[in-house]
Design a protein around this motif. Sequence first.
Motif, mmCIF file in Angstrom:
data_model
loop_
_atom_site.group_PDB
_atom_site.id
_atom_site.type_symbol
_atom_site.label_atom_id
_atom_site.label_comp_id
_atom_site.label_asym_id
_atom_site.label_seq_id
_atom_site.Cartn_x
_atom_site.Cartn_y
_atom_site.Cartn_z
ATOM 1 N N MET A 1 41.850 34.217 32.857
ATOM 2 C CA MET A 1 41.879 33.435 34.094
ATOM 3 C C MET A 1 40.695 32.472 34.107
ATOM 4 S SD MET A 1 43.302 33.032 37.026
ATOM 5 C CE MET A 1 42.935 32.134 38.469
ATOM 6 N N ASN A 2 40.937 31.247 34.450
ATOM 7 C CA ASN A 2 39.884 30.234 34.539
ATOM 8 C C ASN A 2 39.400 30.152 35.989
ATOM 9 O OD1 ASN A 2 38.145 28.127 34.204
ATOM 10 N ND2 ASN A 2 39.697 26.630 33.636
ATOM 11 N N TYR A 3 38.346 30.879 36.298
ATOM 12 C CA TYR A 3 37.827 30.954 37.662
ATOM 13 C C TYR A 3 37.130 29.670 38.095
ATOM 14 C CZ TYR A 3 38.743 35.916 37.002
ATOM 15 O OH TYR A 3 39.341 37.111 36.741
ATOM 16 N N GLU A 4 36.714 28.856 37.130
ATOM 17 C CA GLU A 4 36.003 27.612 37.446
ATOM 18 C C GLU A 4 36.852 26.648 38.258
ATOM 19 O OE1 GLU A 4 34.639 26.024 33.735
ATOM 20 O OE2 GLU A 4 33.402 27.773 33.314
ATOM 21 N N THR A 5 38.148 26.745 38.157
ATOM 22 C CA THR A 5 39.035 25.827 38.870
ATOM 23 C C THR A 5 39.288 26.248 40.314
ATOM 24 O OG1 THR A 5 41.013 27.008 38.122
ATOM 25 C CG2 THR A 5 40.230 25.190 36.730
ATOM 26 N N ASP A 8 35.941 28.262 46.690
ATOM 27 C CA ASP A 8 35.330 29.501 47.185
ATOM 28 C C ASP A 8 36.327 30.398 47.909
ATOM 29 O OD1 ASP A 8 32.929 28.845 46.091
ATOM 30 O OD2 ASP A 8 31.868 28.559 47.985
ATOM 31 N N ALA A 9 37.216 29.813 48.707
ATOM 32 C CA ALA A 9 38.196 30.619 49.452
ATOM 33 C C ALA A 9 39.145 31.334 48.490
ATOM 34 C CB ALA A 9 38.978 29.734 50.428
ATOM 35 N N GLN A 10 39.575 30.634 47.449
ATOM 36 C CA GLN A 10 40.474 31.244 46.464
ATOM 37 C C GLN A 10 39.754 32.336 45.671
ATOM 38 O OE1 GLN A 10 41.313 27.516 44.527
ATOM 39 N NE2 GLN A 10 43.382 27.402 45.393
ATOM 40 N N ILE A 15 38.566 38.242 44.761
ATOM 41 C CA ILE A 15 37.594 39.345 44.836
ATOM 42 C C ILE A 15 38.096 40.398 45.826
ATOM 43 C CG2 ILE A 15 35.258 39.986 45.571
ATOM 44 C CD1 ILE A 15 34.351 37.199 44.491
ATOM 45 N N ALA A 16 38.562 39.931 46.966
ATOM 46 C CA ALA A 16 39.057 40.854 47.994
ATOM 47 C C ALA A 16 40.259 41.659 47.505
ATOM 48 C CB ALA A 16 39.421 40.072 49.261
ATOM 49 N N SER A 17 40.968 41.123 46.522
ATOM 50 C CA SER A 17 42.110 41.858 45.971
ATOM 51 C C SER A 17 41.728 42.599 44.688
ATOM 52 C CB SER A 17 43.298 40.924 45.736
ATOM 53 O OG SER A 17 42.971 39.949 44.775
ATOM 54 N N ASP A 18 40.457 42.961 44.579
ATOM 55 C CA ASP A 18 39.931 43.830 43.516
ATOM 56 C C ASP A 18 39.847 43.194 42.127
ATOM 57 O OD1 ASP A 18 39.708 45.826 45.437
ATOM 58 O OD2 ASP A 18 41.664 46.669 44.955
ATOM 59 N N ASP A 19 39.766 41.879 42.057
ATOM 60 C CA ASP A 19 39.654 41.205 40.759
ATOM 61 C C ASP A 19 38.188 41.247 40.305
ATOM 62 O OD1 ASP A 19 39.348 39.312 38.657
ATOM 63 O OD2 ASP A 19 41.135 38.244 39.338
ATOM 64 N N ARG A 20 37.895 42.150 39.391
ATOM 65 C CA ARG A 20 36.517 42.318 38.902
ATOM 66 C C ARG A 20 36.039 41.106 38.108
ATOM 67 N NH1 ARG A 20 34.392 47.514 39.376
ATOM 68 N NH2 ARG A 20 35.895 49.029 40.145
ATOM 69 N N GLY A 21 36.960 40.427 37.457
ATOM 70 C CA GLY A 21 36.604 39.213 36.724
ATOM 71 C C GLY A 21 36.111 38.122 37.667
ATOM 72 N N ALA A 22 36.791 37.961 38.785
ATOM 73 C CA ALA A 22 36.377 36.982 39.791
ATOM 74 C C ALA A 22 35.015 37.363 40.366
ATOM 75 C CB ALA A 22 37.417 36.890 40.910
ATOM 76 N N LYS A 62 32.448 45.870 50.766
ATOM 77 C CA LYS A 62 33.067 45.401 52.009
ATOM 78 C C LYS A 62 34.109 44.316 51.764
ATOM 79 C CE LYS A 62 28.885 46.368 54.616
ATOM 80 N NZ LYS A 62 27.778 45.781 55.364
ATOM 81 N N ARG A 63 34.548 44.164 50.539
ATOM 82 C CA ARG A 63 35.449 43.070 50.178
ATOM 83 C C ARG A 63 36.773 43.110 50.938
ATOM 84 N NH1 ARG A 63 35.501 46.870 46.470
ATOM 85 N NH2 ARG A 63 37.468 47.598 45.569
ATOM 86 N N LYS A 64 37.216 44.299 51.313
ATOM 87 C CA LYS A 64 38.506 44.428 52.001
ATOM 88 C C LYS A 64 38.422 44.016 53.474
ATOM 89 C CE LYS A 64 40.784 46.369 48.572
ATOM 90 N NZ LYS A 64 41.844 45.695 47.870
ATOM 91 N N THR A 65 37.234 44.110 54.059
ATOM 92 C CA THR A 65 37.098 43.832 55.483
ATOM 93 C C THR A 65 36.349 42.532 55.788
ATOM 94 O OG1 THR A 65 35.080 45.174 55.564
ATOM 95 C CG2 THR A 65 37.166 46.265 56.109
#
Length: 190
Positions: A1-5, A8-10, A15-22, A62-65
């Motif tokens: 996944m290319n996180y650079e593109t 911040d909201a995306q 991150i909130a959906s548990d993406d450790r790479g993000a 606290k990523r979920k809340t």
Amino acid sequence: MNYETLNDAQLWKMIASDDRGAFGYCFKVYSKDLFKYGQKFTGSREVIEDVIQDVYLGIWNKRKTTQISSSLKFYLFTAFRREIIRRLSSFRKQESIDQFSSALLKESSYLDGVVKKQFINESNEKLHKAINLLTERQREAVYLRYFVELNYDEIAELMNVQIPSLYNLIFKSIKVLKDSMTEKVQSKTK
């Protein structure tokens, strides 16, 4: 996944959906800036690194809340500033936060470090002297605006000042720097 593109909201949504790479990408992108900002408060590398880790750990837990819809950078700087002041103030309870913050800002100035790195010749010395003419609050405002690239609303909230006061603070800072540099150039040409 290319996180650079991602914006911040995306990135936060991932991150909130548990993406450790993000999350790792977020740490990689912002931790150096947080460390540099932390040097304005203390010279202790260990304290700065601990606070950065605690901020990121808190965010992960606290990523979920937590809702971050626009600026992840601003959220991180706000959380970091709050935590480092809390941590350092516990070491010096006899001083108020404003007195303590002012004393810490005198100890280590990131702007001075940047100036030394960017200018190796005579102009380095002139600019260094000009920056030393700024108050601690002016240095912090200039740093956050021009080096961290936060917008005025974010800086005002972070520094707990009204936006018109912030405009005035930065305007006066630039005027002091400009006047100081112009004065030195004019005195050299005479």
